[in-house]
Design a protein around this motif. Sequence first.
Motif, PDB file in Angstrom:
ATOM      1  N   LEU A   1      54.498  65.915  45.460  1.00 14.31           N
ATOM      2  CA  LEU A   1      53.656  67.062  45.088  1.00 14.31           C
ATOM      3  C   LEU A   1      52.593  67.325  46.147  1.00 14.31           C
ATOM      4  O   LEU A   1      52.139  68.455  46.302  1.00 14.31           O
ATOM      5  CB  LEU A   1      53.029  66.839  43.712  1.00 14.31           C
TER       6      LEU A   1
ATOM      7  N   ASP B   1      48.185  59.899  39.613  1.00 12.10           N
ATOM      8  CA  ASP B   1      49.617  60.098  39.790  1.00 12.10           C
ATOM      9  C   ASP B   1      50.181  58.995  40.674  1.00 12.10           C
ATOM     10  O   ASP B   1      49.550  58.569  41.649  1.00 12.10           O
ATOM     11  CB  ASP B   1      49.898  61.475  40.410  1.00 12.10           C
TER      12      ASP B   1
ATOM     13  N   ILE C   1      61.267  56.601  30.210  1.00 14.44           N
ATOM     14  CA  ILE C   1      60.734  57.534  31.201  1.00 14.44           C
ATOM     15  C   ILE C   1      59.217  57.596  31.044  1.00 14.44           C
ATOM     16  O   ILE C   1      58.706  57.714  29.929  1.00 14.44           O
ATOM     17  CB  ILE C   1      61.290  58.966  30.946  1.00 14.44           C
TER      18      ILE C   1
ATOM     19  N   ARG D   1      50.078  69.158  37.601  1.00 11.54           N
ATOM     20  CA  ARG D   1      50.021  69.656  38.984  1.00 11.54           C
ATOM     21  C   ARG D   1      51.136  70.676  39.249  1.00 11.54           C
ATOM     22  O   ARG D   1      50.954  71.613  40.016  1.00 11.54           O
ATOM     23  CB  ARG D   1      50.096  68.494  39.978  1.00 11.54           C
TER      24      ARG D   1
ATOM     25  N   GLN E   1      63.264  64.000  29.728  1.00 10.91           N
ATOM     26  CA  GLN E   1      62.533  64.812  30.715  1.00 10.91           C
ATOM     27  C   GLN E   1      62.655  66.298  30.399  1.00 10.91           C
ATOM     28  O   GLN E   1      61.689  67.052  30.543  1.00 10.91           O
ATOM     29  CB  GLN E   1      63.084  64.549  32.130  1.00 10.91           C
TER      30      GLN E   1
ATOM     31  N   GLY F   1      63.139  63.224  40.655  1.00 12.06           N
ATOM     32  CA  GLY F   1      63.097  63.337  39.187  1.00 12.06           C
ATOM     33  C   GLY F   1      61.654  63.406  38.680  1.00 12.06           C
ATOM     34  O   GLY F   1      60.808  62.598  39.065  1.00 12.06           O
ATOM     35  N   ILE F   2      61.410  64.355  37.787  1.00 19.58           N
ATOM     36  CA  ILE F   2      60.030  64.621  37.400  1.00 19.58           C
ATOM     37  C   ILE F   2      59.480  63.528  36.469  1.00 19.58           C
ATOM     38  O   ILE F   2      60.141  63.105  35.523  1.00 19.58           O
ATOM     39  CB  ILE F   2      59.887  66.028  36.742  1.00 19.58           C
ATOM     40  N   ASP F   3      58.279  63.103  36.789  1.00 21.88           N
ATOM     41  CA  ASP F   3      57.491  62.200  35.956  1.00 21.88           C
ATOM     42  C   ASP F   3      56.607  63.106  35.086  1.00 21.88           C
ATOM     43  O   ASP F   3      55.866  63.929  35.621  1.00 21.88           O
ATOM     44  CB  ASP F   3      56.652  61.336  36.914  1.00 21.88           C
ATOM     45  N   PRO F   4      56.700  63.000  33.751  1.00 18.19           N
ATOM     46  CA  PRO F   4      55.934  63.909  32.885  1.00 18.19           C
ATOM     47  C   PRO F   4      54.447  63.958  33.232  1.00 18.19           C
ATOM     48  O   PRO F   4      53.799  65.000  33.086  1.00 18.19           O
ATOM     49  CB  PRO F   4      56.146  63.315  31.487  1.00 18.19           C
ATOM     50  N   HIS F   5      53.908  62.843  33.703  1.00 14.89           N
ATOM     51  CA  HIS F   5      52.482  62.776  34.050  1.00 14.89           C
ATOM     52  C   HIS F   5      52.123  63.746  35.166  1.00 14.89           C
ATOM     53  O   HIS F   5      50.960  64.112  35.340  1.00 14.89           O
ATOM     54  CB  HIS F   5      52.169  61.335  34.476  1.00 14.89           C
ATOM     55  N   LYS F   6      53.117  64.170  35.953  1.00 15.80           N
ATOM     56  CA  LYS F   6      52.835  65.059  37.086  1.00 15.80           C
ATOM     57  C   LYS F   6      52.931  66.536  36.713  1.00 15.80           C
ATOM     58  O   LYS F   6      52.650  67.399  37.554  1.00 15.80           O
ATOM     59  CB  LYS F   6      53.807  64.756  38.240  1.00 15.80           C
TER      60      LYS F   6
ATOM     61  N   THR G   1      56.249  54.800  38.499  1.00 13.52           N
ATOM     62  CA  THR G   1      56.625  55.306  37.171  1.00 13.52           C
ATOM     63  C   THR G   1      58.141  55.352  37.047  1.00 13.52           C
ATOM     64  O   THR G   1      58.831  55.749  37.998  1.00 13.52           O
ATOM     65  CB  THR G   1      56.059  56.737  36.992  1.00 13.52           C
TER      66      THR G   1
ATOM     67  N   HIS H   1      62.342  57.076  45.951  1.00 12.22           N
ATOM     68  CA  HIS H   1      63.010  56.499  44.784  1.00 12.22           C
ATOM     69  C   HIS H   1      63.119  54.995  44.968  1.00 12.22           C
ATOM     70  O   HIS H   1      63.512  54.540  46.043  1.00 12.22           O
ATOM     71  CB  HIS H   1      64.447  57.010  44.634  1.00 12.22           C
TER      72      HIS H   1
ATOM     73  N   ILE I   1      61.376  57.049  36.302  1.00 14.83           N
ATOM     74  CA  ILE I   1      61.780  58.465  36.230  1.00 14.83           C
ATOM     75  C   ILE I   1      63.260  58.630  35.882  1.00 14.83           C
ATOM     76  O   ILE I   1      63.751  59.760  35.826  1.00 14.83           O
ATOM     77  CB  ILE I   1      61.475  59.232  37.550  1.00 14.83           C
TER      78      ILE I   1
END
Lengths: 392, 392
Positions: free
Chosen positions: A78, B19, B346, A105, A125, A97-102, B272, B330, B274
């Motif tokens: 990001l 993050d 996740i 942003r 996700q 792969g998206i981390d929900p915490h991100k 994290t 990754h 993912i």
Amino acid sequence: MTPDNHPVAADRLTLADPDTPFAVVDVRRTRRNIGRLAARADRLGVALRPHVKTAKSLDVAALLHEGAKPCPVTVSTLAEAEAFAEGGYNDITYAVGIDPHKLPRVLALSRRGVTLRVLLDSTEQAEFVADASRRAAIPVPAQIEIDCDGHRGGLRPDAPELPGIGRVLHEAGCLDGVLTHAGESYFAPTAEDQRLAALNERDSAVAAAGRLRSAGLPVATVSVGSTPTAHAAEDLTGVTELRAGNYVFFDLVMAGLGVCDLDDLALSVVVTVIGHRPEYGWIVTDGGWMAMSRDRGTAAQAQDQGYGLVADLSGALLPGLVMTAASQEHGTLTAREGVPLPDLPIGTRLRILPNHACATAAQHRGYHVVDGSRPTGEAPAVAGFWNRVSGW
Amino acid sequence: MTPDNHPVAADRLTLADPDTPFAVVDVRRTRRNIGRLAARADRLGVALRPHVKTAKSLDVAALLHEGAKPCPVTVSTLAEAEAFAEGGYNDITYAVGIDPHKLPRVLALSRRGVTLRVLLDSTEQAEFVADASRRAAIPVPAQIEIDCDGHRGGLRPDAPELPGIGRVLHEAGCLDGVLTHAGESYFAPTAEDQRLAALNERDSAVAAAGRLRSAGLPVATVSVGSTPTAHAAEDLTGVTELRAGNYVFFDLVMAGLGVCDLDDLALSVVVTVIGHRPEYGWIVTDGGWMAMSRDRGTAAQAQDQGYGLVADLSGALLPGLVMTAASQEHGTLTAREGVPLPDLPIGTRLRILPNHACATAAQHRGYHVVDGSRPTGEAPAVAGFWNRVSGW
């Protein structure tokens, strides 16, 4: 390494001036590499979405569209997405792969008018992205990652959960398409293996898109790519875009695969000879793993290139000389069997060509830029210093 | 990764907030590691000159002297020397063979009143240093690098050119002493091997100093050290100072050598989850080699720890879980033979303990700091963010 360290006037600077080690980009080679893939994509009739994770530089990226408006790009962090959005790029795929915490942003960039696509491969996700999109009333475009070769993430094209994930995204207005990356093509030793990897990459993505469409779901984007497959693909029917990143610089791993020639390598690291150990056949330099990275990608290839091949300051290879060992700030050069060790006095500057451009570039804050036009033996003029984006 | 990215108030921040990926320093463990070697040096009756190349942080270095005035330090780059000089450190050894091109920056620090010692192992370098010192009318203190174990640079203690180099330096008022580093001790598998490496390191340095003194040359400094030998030495008679760097953080390589325990490791990287690939037995995280480095130091040890061991956010190890593969952004976690793969949904945050603290720390702009005092299972509070020095 910063451009401030050298007492020479900026307009007279050459590679003989900044304190070593430092990274150099040959802009003539970079342009040629960029032109080569752009022409391929044109012939194949697909859009190109270069991955900017290798150079992480707005200046290098500007060569991708030379004067025209910013092109679509792929990013690996990001921090890159934010820096490129700031630089005017408004069509960005974040291909991890998206981390929900991100998601906050991601949404912040969406609110600024940037189309930022995210990637995912699980229902969990998809639900996070759908929920966040609904709450923000901004549909975050999402691609489903497809695993074409067992390299790392993604769903197999025939995975039972694929349509369900597509539906979760579609119902929130988020479904954009599918994306796959033939990561195993980095280990495909022949042109034919790479051609087959490209075929498989395409077929996997197209098959997954077909399954979604059969389930009544719209698929706008069918995205494939890796540097080897992007250069090997012959027919991309059904694919809408091609991604590749490493190709702007290339490196010894790519040369070992035959994807490029050694004289396409656009990134190198300038180091200085600081010692000799004739009893061991070693020349010691001030460029260790801090300058080169610990990447030993060619160790898995037919020709192990150690930590890198060695060129003189003008970029001409010193045949048979290899950087074979590294500590933090020391590199060791040795000659291959049967090759005499060259006489390189203390203070001699050399350029090391790296195994893996992405990893080596990441060890530096930016690049001294040369245009590669000086005759052999002369120190190339430095045309500028280009910063990198770092962090996450 | 920057502290600006998180919306939580700074005084309530925990490791659950920034993050990922980001680097964490456990300050309680760091203090304990520092205290342990300081007590050893006291017992051995030698001064300690910590190498700051691992943390490259003024904040971490401040723990070396807790409230007292800055201690002598060793650095691996002139950028470190300049940053530490700026931070009040005025007794610095630059322990990489000197490149003549860098002498102007060395002299600039000398003019500011910093005692900056340089290292060399050839007549050529000695003459450069002597000439530059004469021209500037500032004697640059120089140490002759001694090779005790064939690791990289240096002269063997019995090298014929040793007294000649000493004389060139002495005549310009530059001769400070000798320095050796038992780099091969990183591959000394047992405590007894490490004890012998320490003995050899001491004997090499003391023998070289003896030869210089026999030639009528004054030797003020006899400097030895590496993290393994500094912790193994039993008698440092004849040595004036001990260097070590890695020990502030330790890492899996040091734990594999038995120099520390796993619960001494003070550096980790928060990542994290993912994705999951149950068909391959993989858990996928957002921490790849960009966050961990490509260092695979434990691959050469009896127990290969992949790219790192895995702990929960509180720091408790998840037994049998290893980071076994890395691409740029990754990481792949797998369970060792016979260990069931834990259920980590996740979004789960984990801490990866690195092979090589120097290399992993170098991938980050700084450290989130925790004091390690929270109970298992809770996310530790973040006490601050400490910047690193980067570049050359």
